[in-house]
Design a protein around this motif. Structure first.
Motif, PDB file in Angstrom:
ATOM      1  N   CYS A  94     -28.952   9.166 -35.845  1.00 21.35           N
ATOM      2  CA  CYS A  94     -30.316   7.866 -35.165  1.00 21.35           C
ATOM      3  C   CYS A  94     -31.225   7.931 -36.381  1.00 21.35           C
ATOM      4  CB  CYS A  94     -30.548   8.541 -33.911  1.00 21.35           C
ATOM      5  SG  CYS A  94     -31.567   7.363 -33.594  1.00 21.35           S
ATOM      6  N   PRO A 144     -27.310   5.518 -26.662  1.00 25.72           N
ATOM      7  CA  PRO A 144     -27.997   4.356 -26.606  1.00 25.72           C
ATOM      8  C   PRO A 144     -29.638   3.794 -25.824  1.00 25.72           C
ATOM      9  CG  PRO A 144     -25.897   4.972 -25.460  1.00 25.72           C
ATOM     10  CD  PRO A 144     -26.637   5.947 -26.091  1.00 25.72           C
ATOM     11  N   GLN A 147     -32.288   3.162 -28.410  1.00 26.94           N
ATOM     12  CA  GLN A 147     -32.062   1.997 -28.386  1.00 26.94           C
ATOM     13  C   GLN A 147     -32.615   1.763 -28.208  1.00 26.94           C
ATOM     14  OE1 GLN A 147     -27.675   0.769 -29.406  1.00 26.94           O
ATOM     15  NE2 GLN A 147     -28.434   0.858 -31.771  1.00 26.94           N
ATOM     16  N   GLN A 148     -32.939   1.668 -26.698  1.00 24.81           N
ATOM     17  CA  GLN A 148     -33.315   0.651 -25.425  1.00 24.81           C
ATOM     18  C   GLN A 148     -34.856   0.760 -25.794  1.00 24.81           C
ATOM     19  OE1 GLN A 148     -31.413   0.022 -21.900  1.00 24.81           O
ATOM     20  NE2 GLN A 148     -32.801  -0.533 -20.598  1.00 24.81           N
ATOM     21  N   GLU A 151     -39.038   2.296 -28.870  1.00 25.97           N
ATOM     22  CA  GLU A 151     -40.207   0.808 -29.528  1.00 25.97           C
ATOM     23  C   GLU A 151     -41.036   1.683 -30.511  1.00 25.97           C
ATOM     24  OE1 GLU A 151     -40.406  -1.314 -25.701  1.00 25.97           O
ATOM     25  OE2 GLU A 151     -39.417  -2.167 -26.265  1.00 25.97           O
ATOM     26  N   THR A 159     -38.071   1.101 -35.661  1.00 29.01           N
ATOM     27  CA  THR A 159     -36.371   0.241 -34.696  1.00 29.01           C
ATOM     28  C   THR A 159     -35.319   1.317 -34.953  1.00 29.01           C
ATOM     29  OG1 THR A 159     -35.867  -0.355 -37.345  1.00 29.01           O
ATOM     30  CG2 THR A 159     -36.917  -2.235 -36.206  1.00 29.01           C
ATOM     31  N   VAL A 160     -33.893   1.418 -34.510  1.00 30.75           N
ATOM     32  CA  VAL A 160     -32.864   2.371 -34.299  1.00 30.75           C
ATOM     33  C   VAL A 160     -31.732   2.640 -34.485  1.00 30.75           C
ATOM     34  CG1 VAL A 160     -32.454   4.062 -32.630  1.00 30.75           C
ATOM     35  CG2 VAL A 160     -34.652   3.758 -32.185  1.00 30.75           C
ATOM     36  N   SER A 161     -31.037   3.016 -35.123  1.00 35.65           N
ATOM     37  CA  SER A 161     -29.849   2.467 -35.564  1.00 35.65           C
ATOM     38  C   SER A 161     -29.174   3.756 -35.842  1.00 35.65           C
ATOM     39  CB  SER A 161     -30.305   1.746 -37.144  1.00 35.65           C
ATOM     40  OG  SER A 161     -30.622   1.998 -38.395  1.00 35.65           O
ATOM     41  N   GLU A 162     -28.060   3.446 -36.286  1.00 32.77           N
ATOM     42  CA  GLU A 162     -27.019   4.677 -36.550  1.00 32.77           C
ATOM     43  C   GLU A 162     -26.400   4.809 -37.535  1.00 32.77           C
ATOM     44  OE1 GLU A 162     -22.705   6.749 -34.426  1.00 32.77           O
ATOM     45  OE2 GLU A 162     -23.242   4.777 -33.621  1.00 32.77           O
TER      46      GLU A 162
END
Length: 261
Positions: A94, A144, A147-148, A151, A159-162
């Motif tokens: 992540c 998930p 990601q939600q 913040e 920001t959160v990404s894989e």
């Protein structure tokens, strides 16, 4: 399994009896028919417990996976020796990014943000810091949620990404060798020399439960340590007592330490 009680009793002295019991139950599930079982993320100390359990069960072998080579926090996999299929550990990398101007964000900030979301420490592994963000090794099912809900970290928007696990380079630690002498091999003396603090402060840290020896809580300032001991001080990192090099003319004990920066 045989020796269950003796293993739990041994690790109970270091406050890890409950963890040893959970890992024994995990190994038993594989012994009783499951092809493999996988733990949550655990510390290097738990790996030692897993190795002890594995040594008493000839029908299993132990694997570890932290998502990348050299990971400190890993998942333990007890695998039957007659099973040669895949062992999914469900680890996702992540990537957390923020404005590069906020470089004061550190490991503690990221860890605090995760804990404030009510996420148990066993749900994620290593946190790898970069100048403009971090990579967190997490349970795939947790991604998930991050990601939600993740913040901000210390009031900084993120920001959160894989990212692919293959994009994470092997862990490389900076190592500083320290050759010194100590009055004795008491823990407070070694901690003082290795971490560059007074012996009084070393004793206070030990009594304050901030020091671990081989990932187990320190027993006290007078605890003796020997070659191979891994000593950690919260906020200062860890070191290894690599070698006892001899005795000086003044009767002090020579030691070689490796401090991981």
């Amino acid at each position: 399994m045989k020796n269950r009680d003796s293993i739990i009793r041994y690790y109970k002295s270091g406050d890890n009896g409950a963890l040893a019991a959970r890992l024994i139950d995990l190994a038993d599930s594989a012994v009783k028919g499951r092809p493999y079982t996988v733990s949550e993320f655990v510390t290097p100390g738990a790996v030692q417990i897993g190795e002890t359990i594995n040594a008493h069960v000839s029908s299993l072998f132990l694997r570890t996976d932290g998502g990348y080579k050299g990971a400190e926090r890993v998942k333990l996999c007890f695998v039957r020796d007659d099973y040669d299929g895949p062992v999914p550990t469900d680890i996702t990398a992540c990537r957390i990014t923020w404005d590069a101007r906020y470089r004061l964000l550190g490991h503690r900030d990221v860890l605090g943000a995760l804990m404030s979301l009510g996420i148990d420490r066993s749900r994620f592994g290593d946190i790898i810091m970069h100048e403009d963000g971090a990579v967190i090794l997490t349970d795939t099912a947790l991604f998930p949620y991050l990601q939600q809900h993740l913040e901000k970290i210390a009031m900084v928007s993120v920001t959160v990404s894989e990212v692919p696990l293959t994009s994470i380079p092997p862990r490389q630690e900076k190592v500083k060798e320290i050759k010194t002498t100590v009055a004795s091999l008491r823990l407070d003396a070694v901690v003082s020399s290795g971490f560059g603090i007074s012996r009084t402060k070393a004793a206070e840290a030990i009594k304050g439960e901030r020091v671990r020896v081989n990932w187990q809580p320190a027993k006290g300032p007078a605890q003796e340590v020997g070659a191979g001991a891994v000593i950690s001080l919260r906020g200062k990192g860890r070191m290894e007592l690599v070698e006892i090099t001899g005795t000086s003319r003044k009767g002090r004990t020579g030691i070689l330490l490796k401090r991981y920066m």
